[in-house]
Design a protein around this motif. Structure first.
Motif: not given
Length: 449
Positions: A183-189, A191-197, A427-431
């Motif tokens: 789960i942590a690995t999934f969220l790393d990926r 959240t990184a996508k969302i943070d980039a946006l 995006l923050k809400e989605r994250r």
């Protein structure tokens, strides 16, 4: 992204948590905590510790939910022997004492920093039989924040304290350790996508603000006619201006009214309570009047410090971006005065709207910075220097034409900036939603990871 739910759920036994996946367990946080350590209060400089030197973390190092190693200060020599609790990889740094919005904020340490130590307001939480990444993401969830809000106590509404016993008794839904890591690995990926946006939208906001400022400043100093005959303004940092424009010092077309200093002893005197405008109320091009303070003054002082409709408000200083920052006073609040850090510039030979626009232009800001007294991140300018500002003066009809153009440009860019701001909020809400759903088992991310 649409993700499935787990095949089977069970009642968690916790009303606010609801159902959790059948194979998950709801535990007290203390069951996965190996230790909680804290540092001591030491004296430190304002500068960060040099590489290899002894430093102490700032409490701001976890404010945004991530651990920022750069947020530290160099410890003064006489306190070097007192430091304790070095920053260790794989731990969580938790703010145990802070404002209500920031108490309980946590960050994951991904690399040890043996020369950087904790202050007394931070905990270092070491975990056992669990994924630090999963537990960290859990601290970003609404379920965690809700428990923090209930558990905190304090002597004032502005500072709250999170006790260790309450923290250890927080309830957390836990899958097997291997699944926690998935789960942590999934969220790393994700959240990184969302943070980039989010970063892209923030860059867009900066570019739009720069475009708006550049367009407005060009119109204010060069006019709208690209073929107009130009002349040397005689001011090196202003450059050429249209031949038919005048340039006048502000002192010849306006007066400046200084404000009242707070703290005068009025005991035993007759006083009245009036609204009181501060630097925080004077934003860049607009006024923030949601929080206007009041002050007790002697009745005869009202006329001396009273704001008048058409006054152009300019800040004496503060942070660099506040220097000379102005807005137009339109009599929004009756009998309102202003503090000594806000100048009320009262035009008599120029329109208030034009002067306000000039004050917010790049060339005026450049002038203010050049005439200001500066220290670390702070600057201030005197009323005398304010009044020496060279003001470009097109004919009245051209001023009006430029002002209309500026208002249209500002409105157009503001719409684009509002759109970008809204995108960032979504995006923050989605994250937050993805994190909360994943760490509480509302979605099954095992195949997605």
């Amino acid at each position: 992204m649409s993700l499935p739910r787990y095949e089977e759920y069970k009642d968690s036994g916790v009303a606010w948590l609801g159902s959790v996946p059948a194979r998950w367990n709801v535990s007290r946080l203390k069951e996965v905590i190996r230790s909680i350590e804290s540092g001591v209060s030491v004296n430190a400089t304002d500068a960060p510790a040099a590489e290899g030197a002894i430093g102490v973390l700032k409490t701001s190092c976890v404010y945004d939910g991530t651990f920022r190693f750069a947020e530290n200060k160099a410890v003064v020599e006489e306190d070097l022997a007192r430091v304790s609790c070095p920053v260790t990889e794989g731990t969580l740094i938790v703010s145990r004492m802070n404002t209500p919005a920031l108490v309980g904020a946590a960050g994951l340490v991904t690399q040890s920093h043996p020369n950087i130590y904790l202050p007394d307001r931070l905990w270092q939480v070491s975990l056992k039989n669990s994924s630090p990444g999963f537990v960290h993401y859990w601290t970003l969830s609404g379920e965690y924040r809700a428990q923090v809000e209930v558990a905190c106590s304090g002597t004032s509404s502005s500072m709250q304290n999170l006790g260790q016993d309450q923290f250890k008794n927080f309830q957390i839904a836990l899958p097997a350790e291997e699944e926690q890591q998935i789960i942590a690995t999934f969220l790393d990926r994700e959240t990184a996508k969302i943070d980039a946006l989010i970063v892209e939208q923030e860059k867009l906001l900066v570019l739009l603000a720069e475009k708006r400022q550049a367009t407005i400043s060009h119109a204010v100093t060069r006019g709208l006619n690209p073929n107009a005959s130009m002349k040397d303004s005689g001011i090196s940092w202003l450059g050429d201006v249209p031949t038919h424009w005048d340039i006048k010092r502000l002192k010849f077309i306006a007066t400046v009214q200084t404000g009242i200093a707070k703290g005068k002893d009025t005991s035993g005197k007759e006083t009245i309570t009036v609204p009181y405008l501060r630097v925080a109320n004077v934003q860049d091009g607009h006024l923030a009047l949601d929080d206007v303070a009041t002050i007790d003054i002697e009745p005869e002082q009202l006329e001396r410090y009273l704001l008048g409709k058409g006054d152009v408000l300019m800040n004496e200083g503060g942070d660099f971006d506040k220097l000379g920052r102005g807005a137009l006073w339109d009599g929004q609040i009756e009998n309102c005065i202003h503090q000594n850090h806000v100048f009320a510039v009262r035009p008599h030979g120029v329109s208030s709207r034009w002067l306000n626009q000039v004050a917010g232009s790049q060339y005026a800001q450049f002038y203010f910075m050049g005439r200001s007294k500066q220290s670390t991140n702070l600057a201030s300018i005197s009323s005398t220097n304010i009044m020496e500002l060279p003001v470009v003066m097109p004919p009245a009809d051209e001023q009006e034409e430029i002002l209309q153009f500026v208002e249209q440009e500002r409105a157009m860019v503001d719409v684009l900036m509002q759109t970008a701001d809204h995108a960032i909020d979504l995006l923050k809400e989605r994250r937050a939603a993805v994190i909360s759903a994943a760490v509480t088992g509302k979605i099954d991310v095992r195949n997605a990871a």
